[in-house]
Design a protein around this motif. Structure first.
Motif, PDB file in Angstrom:
ATOM      1  N   ALA A 160      -5.534   8.838  -4.012  1.00  0.00           N
ATOM      2  CA  ALA A 160      -6.620   7.895  -3.731  1.00  0.00           C
ATOM      3  C   ALA A 160      -6.003   6.581  -3.257  1.00  0.00           C
ATOM      4  O   ALA A 160      -5.179   5.992  -3.950  1.00  0.00           O
ATOM      5  CB  ALA A 160      -7.474   7.668  -4.956  1.00  0.00           C
ATOM      6  N   GLU A 161      -6.426   6.135  -2.099  1.00  0.00           N
ATOM      7  CA  GLU A 161      -5.954   4.881  -1.502  1.00  0.00           C
ATOM      8  C   GLU A 161      -7.109   3.890  -1.572  1.00  0.00           C
ATOM      9  O   GLU A 161      -8.191   4.159  -1.046  1.00  0.00           O
ATOM     10  CB  GLU A 161      -5.534   5.137  -0.054  1.00  0.00           C
ATOM     11  CG  GLU A 161      -5.266   3.909   0.758  1.00  0.00           C
ATOM     12  CD  GLU A 161      -4.048   3.134   0.268  1.00  0.00           C
ATOM     13  OE1 GLU A 161      -4.194   1.928   0.039  1.00  0.00           O
ATOM     14  OE2 GLU A 161      -2.987   3.747   0.109  1.00  0.00           O
ATOM     15  N   PHE A 162      -6.900   2.749  -2.245  1.00  0.00           N
ATOM     16  CA  PHE A 162      -7.966   1.765  -2.437  1.00  0.00           C
ATOM     17  C   PHE A 162      -7.903   0.602  -1.454  1.00  0.00           C
ATOM     18  O   PHE A 162      -8.746  -0.284  -1.502  1.00  0.00           O
ATOM     19  CB  PHE A 162      -7.972   1.272  -3.887  1.00  0.00           C
ATOM     20  CG  PHE A 162      -8.352   2.359  -4.846  1.00  0.00           C
ATOM     21  CD1 PHE A 162      -9.667   2.658  -5.094  1.00  0.00           C
ATOM     22  CD2 PHE A 162      -7.374   3.133  -5.459  1.00  0.00           C
ATOM     23  CE1 PHE A 162     -10.032   3.685  -5.952  1.00  0.00           C
ATOM     24  CE2 PHE A 162      -7.720   4.166  -6.320  1.00  0.00           C
ATOM     25  CZ  PHE A 162      -9.050   4.438  -6.568  1.00  0.00           C
ATOM     26  N   GLY A 163      -6.931   0.607  -0.575  1.00  0.00           N
ATOM     27  CA  GLY A 163      -6.886  -0.371   0.496  1.00  0.00           C
ATOM     28  C   GLY A 163      -6.661  -1.795   0.045  1.00  0.00           C
ATOM     29  O   GLY A 163      -6.326  -2.080  -1.098  1.00  0.00           O
ATOM     30  N   ASP A 164      -6.867  -2.698   0.996  1.00  0.00           N
ATOM     31  CA  ASP A 164      -6.635  -4.119   0.788  1.00  0.00           C
ATOM     32  C   ASP A 164      -7.751  -4.899   1.479  1.00  0.00           C
ATOM     33  O   ASP A 164      -8.196  -4.516   2.562  1.00  0.00           O
ATOM     34  CB  ASP A 164      -5.291  -4.499   1.412  1.00  0.00           C
ATOM     35  CG  ASP A 164      -4.613  -5.620   0.675  1.00  0.00           C
ATOM     36  OD1 ASP A 164      -5.316  -6.533   0.204  1.00  0.00           O
ATOM     37  OD2 ASP A 164      -3.379  -5.601   0.587  1.00  0.00           O
ATOM     38  N   PRO A 165      -8.230  -6.010   0.899  1.00  0.00           N
ATOM     39  CA  PRO A 165      -9.330  -6.761   1.500  1.00  0.00           C
ATOM     40  C   PRO A 165      -8.935  -7.573   2.740  1.00  0.00           C
ATOM     41  O   PRO A 165      -9.802  -8.078   3.447  1.00  0.00           O
ATOM     42  CB  PRO A 165      -9.812  -7.675   0.377  1.00  0.00           C
ATOM     43  CG  PRO A 165      -8.641  -7.804  -0.528  1.00  0.00           C
ATOM     44  CD  PRO A 165      -7.862  -6.536  -0.421  1.00  0.00           C
ATOM     45  N   SER A 166      -7.637  -7.715   2.996  1.00  0.00           N
ATOM     46  CA  SER A 166      -7.223  -8.444   4.201  1.00  0.00           C
ATOM     47  C   SER A 166      -5.844  -7.962   4.639  1.00  0.00           C
ATOM     48  O   SER A 166      -5.144  -7.273   3.889  1.00  0.00           O
ATOM     49  CB  SER A 166      -7.189  -9.957   3.949  1.00  0.00           C
ATOM     50  OG  SER A 166      -5.987 -10.327   3.317  1.00  0.00           O
ATOM     51  N   LEU A 167      -5.466  -8.356   5.832  1.00  0.00           N
ATOM     52  CA  LEU A 167      -4.139  -8.023   6.368  1.00  0.00           C
ATOM     53  C   LEU A 167      -3.264  -9.265   6.474  1.00  0.00           C
ATOM     54  O   LEU A 167      -2.272  -9.262   7.191  1.00  0.00           O
ATOM     55  CB  LEU A 167      -4.282  -7.356   7.746  1.00  0.00           C
ATOM     56  CG  LEU A 167      -4.965  -5.991   7.777  1.00  0.00           C
ATOM     57  CD1 LEU A 167      -5.058  -5.481   9.205  1.00  0.00           C
ATOM     58  CD2 LEU A 167      -4.233  -5.000   6.896  1.00  0.00           C
TER      59      LEU A 167
END
Length: 190
Positions: A160-167
């Motif tokens: 499961a990859e929960f990502g990031d809110p910004s780069l």
């Protein structure tokens, strides 16, 4: 599935009652931007937690502690295009009741989550994005960025990859390696 697990799941299922006529509705929109490929499996759920579990829940026999009481209710998503999906969530979907004979349990809408997978293959990565209830109720939106290197599969089963809110912490030269899932909400019109 063993009998103990079946008993626990059926008890959890029976523990909450759904509102037969919920009224507090929000339309959810999920938009994919620059996805590295198609997603064959797209699921959504709304999470609800009991705010006063310690007062109304069932204590564990040995410790006396009351575990968190939570439910995830499926949200039907309709495909608008290859990159856009819509659904409806209800903040009042679960009913407050005295489920354990210790007082009324008060449910609170927590968030809506979307999980996208390239396939049902156990090695396929689940890309999970969420929008919190406060943002939903305010008609907000939230981007989540995912590294495309985990598409379609990571090297871990059911990753499961929960990502990031910004780069903002990603070097400019590597930003093209990410795709975006944006979840937005607005009050549903009657």
């Amino acid at each position: 599935m063993d009998t103990a697990q079946e008993s626990q799941e059926s008890r959890a299922e029976a523990m909450r009652k759904l509102n037969p006529a919920p009224k507090n509705a929000y339309d959810i929109r999920v938009v994919l931007k620059d996805a590295p490929g198609p997603f064959a499996q797209i699921d959504a759920a709304a999470q609800y937690d009991v705010e006063n579990a310690g007062e109304c829940g069932e204590p564990q026999p040995l410790s006396g502690a009351v575990p968190r009481i939570s439910t995830n209710e499926p949200v039907a998503l309709k495909r608008v295009s290859d990159t856009e999906f819509v659904g409806r969530v209800f903040a009042d979907q679960v009913l407050d009741e005295d489920y354990y004979g210790r007082g009324v349990c008060h449910w609170k809408f927590i968030e809506t989550r979307v999980s996208l997978r390239e396939s049902s293959d156990p090695m396929a990565t689940s890309f999970v994005a969420a929008l919190e209830a406060d943002a939903i109720e305010q008609g907000g939106s939230k981007p989540t960025f995912f590294w495309e290197g985990h598409y379609p599969k990571a090297e871990i089963d059911n990753y499961a990859e929960f990502g990031d809110p910004s780069l903002e912490n990603v070097p400019d030269a590597r930003k093209s390696e990410f795709f975006e899932v944006v979840i937005s909400a607005q009050q549903a019109q009657p």
